[in-house]
Design a protein around this motif. Structure first.
Motif, PDB file in Angstrom:
ATOM      1  N   ASP A   1      72.878  17.750  59.367  1.00  0.00           N
ATOM      2  CA  ASP A   1      73.877  17.666  60.433  1.00  0.00           C
ATOM      3  C   ASP A   1      73.196  17.791  61.791  1.00  0.00           C
ATOM      4  O   ASP A   1      72.323  18.646  61.967  1.00  0.00           O
ATOM      5  CB  ASP A   1      74.897  18.817  60.302  1.00  0.00           C
ATOM      6  CG  ASP A   1      75.828  18.626  59.120  1.00  0.00           C
ATOM      7  OD1 ASP A   1      75.850  17.518  58.547  1.00  0.00           O
ATOM      8  OD2 ASP A   1      76.543  19.586  58.775  1.00  0.00           O
TER       9      ASP A   1
ATOM     10  N   SER B   1      79.101  16.550  48.677  1.00  0.00           N
ATOM     11  CA  SER B   1      79.498  15.150  48.865  1.00  0.00           C
ATOM     12  C   SER B   1      78.328  14.342  49.411  1.00  0.00           C
ATOM     13  O   SER B   1      78.393  13.127  49.486  1.00  0.00           O
ATOM     14  CB  SER B   1      80.705  15.052  49.789  1.00  0.00           C
ATOM     15  OG  SER B   1      80.385  15.624  51.039  1.00  0.00           O
TER      16      SER B   1
ATOM     17  N   SER C   1      78.613  22.828  51.110  1.00  0.00           N
ATOM     18  CA  SER C   1      78.336  23.372  49.778  1.00  0.00           C
ATOM     19  C   SER C   1      77.147  24.321  49.820  1.00  0.00           C
ATOM     20  O   SER C   1      77.093  25.290  49.071  1.00  0.00           O
ATOM     21  CB  SER C   1      77.978  22.251  48.803  1.00  0.00           C
ATOM     22  OG  SER C   1      78.855  21.191  48.941  1.00  0.00           O
TER      23      SER C   1
ATOM     24  N   THR D   1      86.913  16.817  63.374  1.00  0.00           N
ATOM     25  CA  THR D   1      85.633  16.581  64.051  1.00  0.00           C
ATOM     26  C   THR D   1      84.740  15.752  63.138  1.00  0.00           C
ATOM     27  O   THR D   1      85.039  15.556  61.968  1.00  0.00           O
ATOM     28  CB  THR D   1      84.956  17.925  64.412  1.00  0.00           C
ATOM     29  OG1 THR D   1      85.060  18.824  63.293  1.00  0.00           O
ATOM     30  CG2 THR D   1      85.629  18.563  65.611  1.00  0.00           C
TER      31      THR D   1
ATOM     32  N   MET E   1      87.013  25.687  60.910  1.00  0.00           N
ATOM     33  CA  MET E   1      85.694  26.117  60.447  1.00  0.00           C
ATOM     34  C   MET E   1      84.730  24.979  60.141  1.00  0.00           C
ATOM     35  O   MET E   1      85.135  23.823  60.003  1.00  0.00           O
ATOM     36  CB  MET E   1      85.816  27.030  59.229  1.00  0.00           C
ATOM     37  CG  MET E   1      86.295  26.325  57.979  1.00  0.00           C
ATOM     38  SD  MET E   1      86.687  27.511  56.689  1.00  0.00           S
ATOM     39  CE  MET E   1      85.052  27.918  56.134  1.00  0.00           C
TER      40      MET E   1
ATOM     41  N   ARG F   1      76.567  13.432  61.142  1.00  0.00           N
ATOM     42  CA  ARG F   1      75.717  13.649  59.974  1.00  0.00           C
ATOM     43  C   ARG F   1      74.674  12.549  59.999  1.00  0.00           C
ATOM     44  O   ARG F   1      75.014  11.374  60.206  1.00  0.00           O
ATOM     45  CB  ARG F   1      76.579  13.546  58.725  1.00  0.00           C
ATOM     46  CG  ARG F   1      75.801  13.597  57.467  1.00  0.00           C
ATOM     47  CD  ARG F   1      76.352  14.662  56.598  1.00  0.00           C
ATOM     48  NE  ARG F   1      75.609  14.717  55.367  1.00  0.00           N
ATOM     49  CZ  ARG F   1      75.471  15.818  54.675  1.00  0.00           C
ATOM     50  NH1 ARG F   1      76.048  16.932  55.091  1.00  0.00           N
ATOM     51  NH2 ARG F   1      74.804  15.828  53.557  1.00  0.00           N
TER      52      ARG F   1
HETATM   53  P1  AMP Z   1      79.859  19.141  51.446  1.00  0.00           P
HETATM   54  O1  AMP Z   1      78.428  19.475  51.196  1.00  0.00           O
HETATM   55  O2  AMP Z   1      80.372  18.076  50.604  1.00  0.00           O
HETATM   56  O3  AMP Z   1      80.649  20.369  51.407  1.00  0.00           O
HETATM   57  O4  AMP Z   1      79.930  18.576  52.945  1.00  0.00           O
HETATM   58  C1  AMP Z   1      79.512  19.360  54.011  1.00  0.00           C
HETATM   59  C2  AMP Z   1      79.363  18.500  55.230  1.00  0.00           C
HETATM   60  O5  AMP Z   1      80.667  18.130  55.726  1.00  0.00           O
HETATM   61  C3  AMP Z   1      78.708  19.211  56.380  1.00  0.00           C
HETATM   62  O6  AMP Z   1      77.307  19.278  56.258  1.00  0.00           O
HETATM   63  C4  AMP Z   1      79.173  18.339  57.529  1.00  0.00           C
HETATM   64  O7  AMP Z   1      78.422  17.156  57.596  1.00  0.00           O
HETATM   65  C5  AMP Z   1      80.612  18.012  57.124  1.00  0.00           C
HETATM   66  N1  AMP Z   1      81.516  19.003  57.756  1.00  0.00           N
HETATM   67  C6  AMP Z   1      81.917  20.182  57.255  1.00  0.00           C
HETATM   68  N2  AMP Z   1      82.713  20.834  58.113  1.00  0.00           N
HETATM   69  C7  AMP Z   1      82.813  20.036  59.204  1.00  0.00           C
HETATM   70  C8  AMP Z   1      83.473  20.138  60.453  1.00  0.00           C
HETATM   71  N3  AMP Z   1      84.235  21.190  60.754  1.00  0.00           N
HETATM   72  N4  AMP Z   1      83.350  19.116  61.332  1.00  0.00           N
HETATM   73  C9  AMP Z   1      82.608  18.038  61.029  1.00  0.00           C
HETATM   74  N5  AMP Z   1      81.956  17.875  59.874  1.00  0.00           N
HETATM   75  C10 AMP Z   1      82.043  18.864  58.974  1.00  0.00           C
END
Ligand code: AMP
Length: 606
Positions: free
Chosen positions: A419, A108, A339, A312, A335, A438
């Motif tokens: 992150d 994303s 990706s 979160t 958790m 992020r």
């Molecule tokens: P994606 O690459 O689309 O799967 O998004 C992953 C991103 O979603 C991570 O790098 C974080 O920025 C955010 N994310 C995933 N899990 C969490 C979590 N438990 N709390 C906060 N942000 C999260």
């Protein structure tokens, strides 16, 4: 409802033999975090030694940390993009990974307006499944008797595409739900879903949601936990119930399926589940027919012990809405994953969202940490040839913030995830992190992430439409309005109209809203068009002089006049109140922006 908490100790008595093994695994990995990390890196480097990428850095077969750190640069997606493009175009040589790339996971996070493509390999599915298998054993330490009922989880797949070279590109969860690991998972009494696989795997989001909701209603007494991946997904499900409860109740009353659900495998499986249940239908009509939807989750699913959703990071904005709909049920964030890689889990899942810390699992990848002071230095966006000193997992300092950098089995080396995490402590020798934010995300409603540059260019594109009215946008700011469901972007514009007799009409400003949406990245547009998880963008035109007042306000609160910059996103209530009190007109996007699953061709692949 009181929750049956056993102990605050994360390692109280396990619920069963299988859980004991999982907890033992967590203990082993976290006790030996540093040596596990050393081995993970050695394994990744040994197997990928002859890839084009690592060959280029002349490691000479070394698999130790020191050589790796001194020779291999820290990179961003943009640095890898040409290599990723070659893989996408069909080059099957070992570019990043010695193991064949099995598919691309579409993040994303975006680059040049399109989802980033993350290469992955077949065995990563097992690694992901391993992390999932640890979640319930931990949860069972805190909530008793989850084997006495089911979980109502709203899980969805999204559309997938093929790259020019024929590899599938899809989101990581779509890949996981379609995998044999998920579809043929063995029966686990602690992890039974009300949603049949057929419903989860239906590509039509309406039919999928409808069926999952219908099954959840039939089994309302058995439901012990209600969840979705992110908070925004659960709120969308509640909204769906609000819009569709009458038809759902009709189906339950008659034991027949809404004719809009035409998917053959759903119809087949629902034929086994559907039965006329007039008293359940009456109950749903009574509860949903009330104007007041407070505690609706607890009313419809009265045995719910907790909500299983991530609240979160950007999702924290949904906590008040979830509390409203659930009557303040605990919210478990289990958790932390992406990706690129699944990172870790929350060993204290019933903790308050503001105190959630994720424990990195050292077996998932090789982790390094860029101190945030370096991370936010603008000259270090691509840290290229002179790698800064990154910190290893075992050497982090409590209280400090770091950007996460990963080296994965699938062929990302020293890759900046973006992150920012704060170390809150250690479980054994594995660090635990509070998710701070992020990097560079200004606006987010669902999985969309809009940065300042994207907003700036959307405003610039839209304001072209004002030219013929001799009008320009002199200042702007924004906020993510989550009071509406679905939430939407609000952009405040201060206009300078040189010819007040010919100022832009509502019609023009609405077109500006749509022009902004067309300019935003593909994840935003997918949320708008395919997922319906973001509402129409809104422009609020404010009175002339409003942004000067905003500056006066900031200065009165201690900002320096010389350094003052207009915030491009606002969240502080008094500022929003000030802006809203100066609004002269509001305008909404009149239609959906353009979106298809296909990627817009990049210049290189045109
Ligand atoms: P994606 O690459 O689309 O799967 O998004 C992953 C991103 O979603 C991570 O790098 C974080 O920025 C955010 N994310 C995933 N899990 C969490 C979590 N438990 N709390 C906060 N942000 C999260």
């Amino acid at each position: 409802m009181a929750v049956d908490l056993i102990l605050s100790s994360p390692l109280g008595p396990p619920a069963c033999e299988k859980d004991a093994k999982a907890l033992q695994f967590i203990e082993e990995m976290t006790r030996n975090a540093d040596s596990v990390q050393e081995n993970v890196l050695a394994e990744i480097l040994a197997r990928n030694a002859h890839t084009e990428y690592l060959n280029g850095y002349k490691l000479g077969g070394a698999i130790d940390r020191e050589t790796f750190k001194s020779k291999v640069p820290v990179v961003t997606y943009e640095d890898l993009q040409p290599l990723i493009q070659r893989i996408a175009d069909g080059d099957r040589s070992p570019i990043l990974s010695a193991h064949p790339i099995s598919e691309f996971l579409t993040s994303s996070g975006t680059s040049a307006g399109e989802r980033k493509l993350m290469p992955t390999i077949q065995e990563e599915l097992d690694r992901r499944q391993l992390l999932y298998s640890l979640l319930m054993p931990v949860m069972n330490l805190y909530v008793r008797e989850l084997d006495k009922g089911k979980g109502l989880y709203f899980l969805f797949i999204k559309s997938e595409t093929k790259t020019p070279g024929g590899l599938v590109a899809r989101p990581v969860l779509t890949s996981y739900y379609k995998s044999e690991q998920f579809k043929r998972r063995s029966y686990d009494p602690y992890n039974v879903y009300t949603s049949p696989n057929e419903a989860i795997l239906c590509p039509d989001s309406f039919q999928s949601m409808y069926t999952q909701m219908l099954c959840g209603l039939y089994e309302r007494e058995q439901v012990l936990r209600v969840g979705a991946v992110f908070a925004s997904g659960l709120i969308r499900a509640i909204r769906f119930l609000q819009l569709n409860w009458q038809q759902l109740a009709r189906d339950i009353r008659t034991g027949t399926l809404n004719p809009k659900v035409t998917d053959a495998s759903i119809s087949e499986c629902m034929a086994r589940i559907l039965r006329p249940d007039p008293s359940l239908a009456d109950f749903i009509c009574k509860e949903c027919g009330e104007d007041n939807w407070e505690r609706i989750i607890a009313r419809i699913w009265p045995n719910t012990k907790y909500l299983d959703v991530i609240v979160t990071g950007a999702m924290a904005q949904y906590i008040p809405t979830l509390d409203y709909y659930s009557g303040g049920l605990p919210k478990a964030c289990t958790m932390y994953a992406s990706s690129e890689c699944y990172f870790g889990l929350n060993l204290n899942p019933m903790s308050n969202p503001s105190e959630v810390s994720y424990t990195i699992m050292p077996n998932m990848a090789y982790f390094e940490f860029l101190p945030n002071e370096l991370s936010s230095n603008p000259t270090s966006s691509s840290l290229g040839s002179s790698p800064p000193k990154l910190v290893d997992l075992a050497d982090l300092e409590i209280g400090k913030e770091y950007e996460l950098v990963i080296t994965t089995y699938a062929g990302l080396y020293r890759y900046r995830v973006g992150d920012i995490l704060r170390v809150t402590g250690f479980h054994n020798s594995a660090p635990q992190f509070y998710f701070v934010r992020r990097k560079n995300v200004l606006l987010s409603i669902d999985s969309d992430k809009t940065d300042e540059a994207e907003l700036q260019s959307a405003v610039a594109n839209a304001s072209q439409l004002l030219r013929e009215f001799n009008t320009s946008v002199v200042e702007y700011t924004s906020y993510a309005d989550t009071n509406s469901i679905p939430g939407h972007y609000v952009i405040y514009w201060e206009l300078l109209a040189k010819d007040s007799a010919n100022s832009p009409t509502d019609h023009v400003l609405r077109r500006c809203c749509l022009a902004m949406e067309e300019s935003l990245n593909s994840v935003y547009r997918q949320c708008r068009v395919a997922d319906n998880s973001i509402g129409p963008l809104e422009i609020r035109v404010v009175k002339n002089g409003t942004f000067e007042e905003l500056m006066d306000y900031a200065i009165s609160r201690g900002a320096s006049i010389n350094q003052y910059k207009v915030p491009r996103c606002v969240t502080f209530t008094p500022i929003m109140e000030l802006l809203d009190s100066r609004v002269v007109s509001t305008h909404f996007s009149p239609s959906l922006p353009h979106w298809t699953p296909e990627r817009r061709p990049t210049k290189k692949s045109q």
